[in-house]
Design an enzyme around this catalytic site. Sequence first.
Site, PDB file in Angstrom:
ATOM      1  N   LYS A  49       0.840  -1.194   0.000  1.00 36.24           N
ATOM      2  CA  LYS A  49       0.000   0.000   0.000  1.00 36.24           C
ATOM      3  C   LYS A  49       0.878   1.247   0.000  1.00 36.24           C
ATOM      4  O   LYS A  49       1.793   1.370   0.815  1.00 36.24           O
ATOM      5  CB  LYS A  49      -0.922  -0.007   1.225  1.00 36.24           C
ATOM      6  CG  LYS A  49      -2.067   0.989   1.148  1.00 36.24           C
ATOM      7  CD  LYS A  49      -2.992   0.794   2.345  1.00 36.24           C
ATOM      8  CE  LYS A  49      -4.164   1.747   2.320  1.00 36.24           C
ATOM      9  NZ  LYS A  49      -5.130   1.437   1.259  1.00 36.24           N
ATOM     10  N   GLU A 135     -19.921  -7.713   6.864  1.00 33.76           N
ATOM     11  CA  GLU A 135     -21.000  -6.889   7.403  1.00 33.76           C
ATOM     12  C   GLU A 135     -22.180  -7.724   7.891  1.00 33.76           C
ATOM     13  O   GLU A 135     -22.800  -7.393   8.913  1.00 33.76           O
ATOM     14  CB  GLU A 135     -21.478  -5.894   6.346  1.00 33.76           C
ATOM     15  CG  GLU A 135     -20.492  -4.772   6.053  1.00 33.76           C
ATOM     16  CD  GLU A 135     -19.402  -5.161   5.085  1.00 33.76           C
ATOM     17  OE1 GLU A 135     -18.509  -4.338   4.818  1.00 33.76           O
ATOM     18  OE2 GLU A 135     -19.429  -6.316   4.586  1.00 33.76           O
ATOM     19  N   ARG A 163     -25.182  -4.526   2.773  1.00 35.66           N
ATOM     20  CA  ARG A 163     -24.747  -5.913   2.703  1.00 35.66           C
ATOM     21  C   ARG A 163     -25.354  -6.747   3.837  1.00 35.66           C
ATOM     22  O   ARG A 163     -25.463  -7.965   3.709  1.00 35.66           O
ATOM     23  CB  ARG A 163     -23.223  -5.981   2.768  1.00 35.66           C
ATOM     24  CG  ARG A 163     -22.530  -5.210   1.662  1.00 35.66           C
ATOM     25  CD  ARG A 163     -21.028  -5.166   1.890  1.00 35.66           C
ATOM     26  NE  ARG A 163     -20.350  -4.374   0.860  1.00 35.66           N
ATOM     27  CZ  ARG A 163     -19.066  -4.035   0.902  1.00 35.66           C
ATOM     28  NH1 ARG A 163     -18.315  -4.451   1.906  1.00 35.66           N
ATOM     29  NH2 ARG A 163     -18.524  -3.307  -0.057  1.00 35.66           N
TER      30      ARG A 163
END
Length: 390
Positions: A49, A135, A163
């Site tokens: 990242k 979720e 979700r």
Amino acid sequence: MLTPGTLFEELGFNYIGPIDGHDLDSLVPTLQNIKKLKGPQFLHVITKKGQGYKLAEADPILYHGVSKFHPEVGIEGGKSGGKPSYTQIFGDWLCDMAAQEPRLVGITPAMREGSGLLRFSELYPERYFDVGIAEQHAVTFAAGLACEGMRPVLAIYSTFLQRGYDQLVHDVALQNLPVVFALDRGGLVGADGPTHHGTFDISFLTCIPNMVVMTPSDENECRKMLTTAMHIDGPSAVRYPRGTGPGVAIETALTELPVGKGEIRRHGEKIALLAFGSMLTPTLVAGEALNATVANMRFVKPIDRDLIIALAREHSVLVSVEENAIIGGAGSEVARVLEEIGSTSHFLRLGLPDHFIDHGDQHLLLAEIGLDSDGITRSVHAFNEQSDKQ
């Protein structure tokens, strides 16, 4: 079984990798070759990242989603730019409430920093749960904790709660369990675009029995609504926008608001503007231009029926304003009340249009769809003129 490939090959995948995702000379040919293979393929790519920008490599969390900054200097002073964000307000409230309520637990689906739970996780590690990018499990887990007498607070982006909708209905609302849904990024979010805009939560929450839905108009009201939610013996949601509010002073006390009650913020004539949440600030400006009454509705469900009746009795034009899909939104609740009482007042609904909105600056997007103060003024003025002709 200890090598990565074996596990996925047992599941029927052809495993390839791992390869360096930053080495395009290897990555592109690999992707081209995989396209020629038959059956399910599993390509294992390793990336870092922030690769190529040392400041981002050193602090990938800070640079996950950024506004403008000078690349030679980097991000200075964090992201808030002075005023606390709604996310920070929630995080501070969670820590303050946890100090008073030992049953409180905080849950996040892999969004500790984004949802403002970093300090809470450090102060109360035994009461902090990160369930990963799951979720559905986050909602059911909250329901299970509530069944055992805990007071779970699920911090989740509005768009990601979609979700876990089935779990919200069957595991939480059907059992009327006291789960607090702290819905961050309610409304347009700007550069994150249509996948992250929180444009549907009012619509899909209001239709669920037992739900209480709150829309704070400023920072202090957000804190009060979160406190109110903690004392509701059933499921509740507080939806707040991305970024900062109008700059209202935040009280340190944990005080509640009367459930289902709005307030008049400006008295005017003929026209009444019913603002929900973030839309109060531009609606107040429009109210001055139109000499209109402005109501801060606060609650979508239960909606303030008495306030709507009083406004309909005293005004010939009513307008609802919300930063949610206009179909099935807060305006629909206002329309339902007006229909039930047989009101003769003309009614206009302002909200997000029935199409996916692209990414862009929040303020520019709101202006483009007519939900800034000028757009609200123009829409109401035109509707009022048309009403006069009827």
